[in-house]
Scaffold this motif. Structure first.
Motif, PDB file in Angstrom:
ATOM      1  N   GLN A   1       0.935  -1.077   0.032  1.00 31.08           N
ATOM      2  CA  GLN A   1      -0.161  -0.223   0.010  1.00 31.08           C
ATOM      3  C   GLN A   1       0.804   0.998  -0.046  1.00 31.08           C
ATOM      4  O   GLN A   1       1.822   1.233   0.754  1.00 31.08           O
ATOM      5  CB  GLN A   1      -0.895  -0.049   1.108  1.00 31.08           C
ATOM      6  CG  GLN A   1      -2.112  -1.165   1.361  1.00 31.08           C
ATOM      7  CD  GLN A   1      -3.120  -0.838   0.366  1.00 31.08           C
ATOM      8  OE1 GLN A   1      -3.368   0.439  -0.068  1.00 31.08           O
ATOM      9  NE2 GLN A   1      -3.716  -1.881  -0.236  1.00 31.08           N
TER      10      GLN A   1
ATOM     11  N   ILE B   1       2.344   4.943   0.745  1.00 28.34           N
ATOM     12  CA  ILE B   1       2.538   5.899   1.722  1.00 28.34           C
ATOM     13  C   ILE B   1       1.892   7.110   1.324  1.00 28.34           C
ATOM     14  O   ILE B   1       2.586   7.707   0.175  1.00 28.34           O
ATOM     15  CB  ILE B   1       3.852   5.964   2.372  1.00 28.34           C
ATOM     16  CG1 ILE B   1       4.252   4.731   3.124  1.00 28.34           C
ATOM     17  CG2 ILE B   1       3.787   7.161   3.620  1.00 28.34           C
ATOM     18  CD1 ILE B   1       5.453   4.829   3.642  1.00 28.34           C
TER      19      ILE B   1
ATOM     20  N   ARG C   1      -1.096   5.773   5.468  1.00 28.52           N
ATOM     21  CA  ARG C   1      -1.494   4.875   4.444  1.00 28.52           C
ATOM     22  C   ARG C   1      -3.159   5.048   4.516  1.00 28.52           C
ATOM     23  O   ARG C   1      -3.794   5.018   5.664  1.00 28.52           O
ATOM     24  CB  ARG C   1      -1.041   3.213   4.817  1.00 28.52           C
ATOM     25  CG  ARG C   1       0.332   3.178   4.395  1.00 28.52           C
ATOM     26  CD  ARG C   1       0.622   1.487   4.278  1.00 28.52           C
ATOM     27  NE  ARG C   1       1.932   1.443   3.657  1.00 28.52           N
ATOM     28  CZ  ARG C   1       3.130   1.450   4.309  1.00 28.52           C
ATOM     29  NH1 ARG C   1       3.200   1.581   5.575  1.00 28.52           N
ATOM     30  NH2 ARG C   1       4.126   1.125   3.650  1.00 28.52           N
TER      31      ARG C   1
END
Length: 246
Positions: A110, A112, A179
């Motif tokens: 995922q 940042i 995130r």
């Protein structure tokens, strides 16, 4: 001398149950960050919670979860008040106080992201665009080297992600770093629609690790931890436990 020995022996016996009890449990420093760890209706839930319980079971130990903001979690690991922390990045600074268990437990893909408000006329298309902004970050957290080690950025260290969201909504910071999967559970749909994810994101995947305090009795079990992680990764048990839906 006989009298001294006589006095010391009962004292040793009195201390022994405490030591055995301490060595029968794993104290896990637990920072609240859905979907990794959360507390719902008084119960701990999340990926890190399930994995901690699985490891404790395989080691035939109990597990205690100690909630703490990230900065305090790291301090507790440094002092030995906590034995283990789950899903943390490896840094040179942390390696002075933590032993990282190989292999890593997850490969965080995922991105940042940098969150701002739709009403802000802020465009973040590159890392350089951050230099004129006030950036919220979680105290004690690590993100990526270029950001963590940059002293030209104006960073405001905030205890929790929830506080960070509130500060952005109130206009006390220009942007915060996080995130998306860790922000969505903390904010209602109405307020989430006020947020905007900047064009610039850090996209390089990073590895999360289990780490053991260098002041923990679990240092004697480092090889056991490593063997367990390797075994549950190879068997697919890690993915099944770690990534299943809450």
């Amino acid at each position: 001398m006989k009298l001294l020995s006589f006095l010391i022996f009962p004292l040793t016996l009195a201390l022994l149950p405490t030591l055995v009890q301490a060595n029968d449990a794993i104290n896990v420093a637990t920072y609240i960050e859905p979907p990794f760890a959360d507390k719902v209706n008084g119960k701990f839930v999340g990926r890190n919670i399930r994995l901690s319980k699985l490891i404790a079971k395989k080691l035939n130990k109990k597990v205690n979860f100690i909630t703490c903001p990230m900065a305090r979690c790291i301090l507790m690991m440094q002092s030995g008040q906590a034995d283990m922390i789950v899903s943390v990045l490896k840094t040179d600074e942390r390696e002075e106080i933590l032993t990282y268990i190989e292999p890593g437990i997850n490969f965080q893909k995922q991105p940042i992201s940098f969150f701002t408000l739709h009403t802000n006329k802020v465009e973040i298309n590159s890392f350089e665009d951050l230099k004129s902004l006030i950036i919220g970050q979680v105290r004690g957290a690590r993100y990526f080297e270029k950001f963590d080690n940059n002293n030209e950025l104006t960073k405001v260290k905030i205890t929790t992600r929830s506080q960070m969201i509130k500060m952005l909504l109130k206009g006390r910071i220009d942007v915060f770093i996080a995130r998306e999967e860790s922000i969505r559970p903390l904010i209602d749909k109405y307020n989430y629609q006020k947020l905007r994810i900047a064009q610039y994101q850090y996209l390089t995947p990073v590895t999360g690790y289990i780490a053991i305090s260098k002041n923990s009795y679990l240092q004697q079990d480092i090889q056991k931890f490593s063997s367990i992680i390797k075994q549950i990764k190879d068997s697919g048990e890690l993915d099944k436990v770690y990534y299943k839906k809450l």
